[in-house]
Design a protein around this motif. Structure first.
Motif, PDB file in Angstrom:
ATOM      1  N   CYS A  45       0.835  -1.201   0.000  1.00 15.07           N
ATOM      2  CA  CYS A  45       0.000   0.000   0.000  1.00 15.07           C
ATOM      3  C   CYS A  45       0.873   1.255   0.000  1.00 15.07           C
ATOM      4  CB  CYS A  45      -0.902  -0.019   1.226  1.00 15.07           C
ATOM      5  SG  CYS A  45      -2.046   1.374   1.292  1.00 15.07           S
ATOM      6  N   HIS A  47       0.265   3.942   1.307  1.00 12.31           N
ATOM      7  CA  HIS A  47       0.117   4.693   2.553  1.00 12.31           C
ATOM      8  C   HIS A  47       1.139   4.247   3.580  1.00 12.31           C
ATOM      9  CE1 HIS A  47      -2.231   5.455   6.469  1.00 12.31           C
ATOM     10  NE2 HIS A  47      -1.573   6.542   6.144  1.00 12.31           N
ATOM     11  N   SER A  48       1.037   2.962   4.006  1.00  7.53           N
ATOM     12  CA  SER A  48       1.896   2.528   5.100  1.00  7.53           C
ATOM     13  C   SER A  48       2.359   1.082   4.925  1.00  7.53           C
ATOM     14  CB  SER A  48       1.155   2.716   6.427  1.00  7.53           C
ATOM     15  OG  SER A  48       2.043   2.664   7.510  1.00  7.53           O
ATOM     16  N   GLU A  49       2.425   0.654   3.671  1.00  2.24           N
ATOM     17  CA  GLU A  49       3.091  -0.586   3.284  1.00  2.24           C
ATOM     18  C   GLU A  49       2.419  -1.871   3.767  1.00  2.24           C
ATOM     19  OE1 GLU A  49       7.315  -0.479   3.655  1.00  2.24           O
ATOM     20  OE2 GLU A  49       7.470   1.389   2.534  1.00  2.24           O
ATOM     21  N   TYR A  50       1.137  -1.858   4.062  1.00  2.00           N
ATOM     22  CA  TYR A  50       0.419  -3.120   4.266  1.00  2.00           C
ATOM     23  C   TYR A  50       0.338  -3.839   2.911  1.00  2.00           C
ATOM     24  CZ  TYR A  50      -1.390  -2.107   8.971  1.00  2.00           C
ATOM     25  OH  TYR A  50      -1.534  -1.860  10.306  1.00  2.00           O
ATOM     26  N   CYS A  64      -7.815  -1.411   1.319  1.00  2.00           N
ATOM     27  CA  CYS A  64      -6.669  -1.874   2.096  1.00  2.00           C
ATOM     28  C   CYS A  64      -7.101  -2.119   3.542  1.00  2.00           C
ATOM     29  CB  CYS A  64      -5.562  -0.817   2.035  1.00  2.00           C
ATOM     30  SG  CYS A  64      -4.109  -1.242   3.035  1.00  2.00           S
ATOM     31  N   GLY A  66      -5.211  -1.915   6.071  1.00  2.00           N
ATOM     32  CA  GLY A  66      -4.462  -1.079   7.008  1.00  2.00           C
ATOM     33  C   GLY A  66      -5.315   0.050   7.567  1.00  2.00           C
ATOM     34  N   LEU A  68      -8.015   1.433   5.440  1.00  2.00           N
ATOM     35  CA  LEU A  68      -9.219   1.484   4.598  1.00  2.00           C
ATOM     36  C   LEU A  68      -9.116   2.441   3.413  1.00  2.00           C
ATOM     37  CD1 LEU A  68     -11.959   1.216   7.374  1.00  2.00           C
ATOM     38  CD2 LEU A  68     -10.686  -0.610   6.208  1.00  2.00           C
TER      39      LEU A  68
HETATM   40  S1  FES Z   1      -1.523   0.909   4.878  1.00  2.00           S
HETATM   41 FE1  FES Z   1      -3.093   0.818   3.377  1.00  2.00          FE
HETATM   42  S2  FES Z   1      -4.447   2.357   4.033  1.00  2.00           S
HETATM   43 FE2  FES Z   1      -2.835   2.525   5.435  1.00  2.00          FE
END
Ligand code: FES
Length: 115
Positions: A45, A47-50, A64, A66, A68
């Motif tokens: 992702c 955003h924060s790599e999920y 996602c 992580g 959403l």
């Molecule tokens: S890691 Fe995917 S929305 Fe934050």
């Protein structure tokens, strides 16, 4: 420069499924959308790599797990937030075989976005 890599078959990735594959340093999200449309995007992702493969696919929109964030997997564009786009890899279908074109510069390819 980029190389084509066989990464899966349509038998591995049924319509409505997503999966994660690795090619060198790249983690890649595969998505089989309605109408025999297969897409390949960055697997983490922005955003924060999920892992995006752990997300929930509803039609063309992946959410996602992580935080959403939502992405339209027809285009790679962010739905919410809308100012973020997934890095996309070209996909080639040969019969059942799915191949992805990955740059040969030896580094991973992904976009990052701020929330
Ligand atoms: S890691 Fe995917 S929305 Fe934050």
């Amino acid at each position: 420069m980029s190389d084509w890599h066989d990464v899966a078959t349509l038998d591995d990735l049924w319509e409505g499924d997503v999966a994660e594959v690795a090619v060198g340093p790249d983690t890649i999200l595969l998505a089989h959308l309605p109408g025999r449309q297969v897409r390949a995007y960055q697997g983490i992702c922005p955003h924060s790599e999920y892992s995006l493969a752990g997300g929930d696919l509803d039609g063309d929109v992946l959410t996602c797990t992580g935080h959403l964030w939502e992405f339209d997997l027809r285009t790679g564009e962010g739905v919410n937030p809308s100012n973020c786009r997934l890095y996309e890899y070209p996909v080639r279908l040969s019969g059942e075989q799915i191949a992805v074109s990955v740059p040969t510069d030896g580094r991973p390819h992904y976009n990052r976005c701020r929330g």
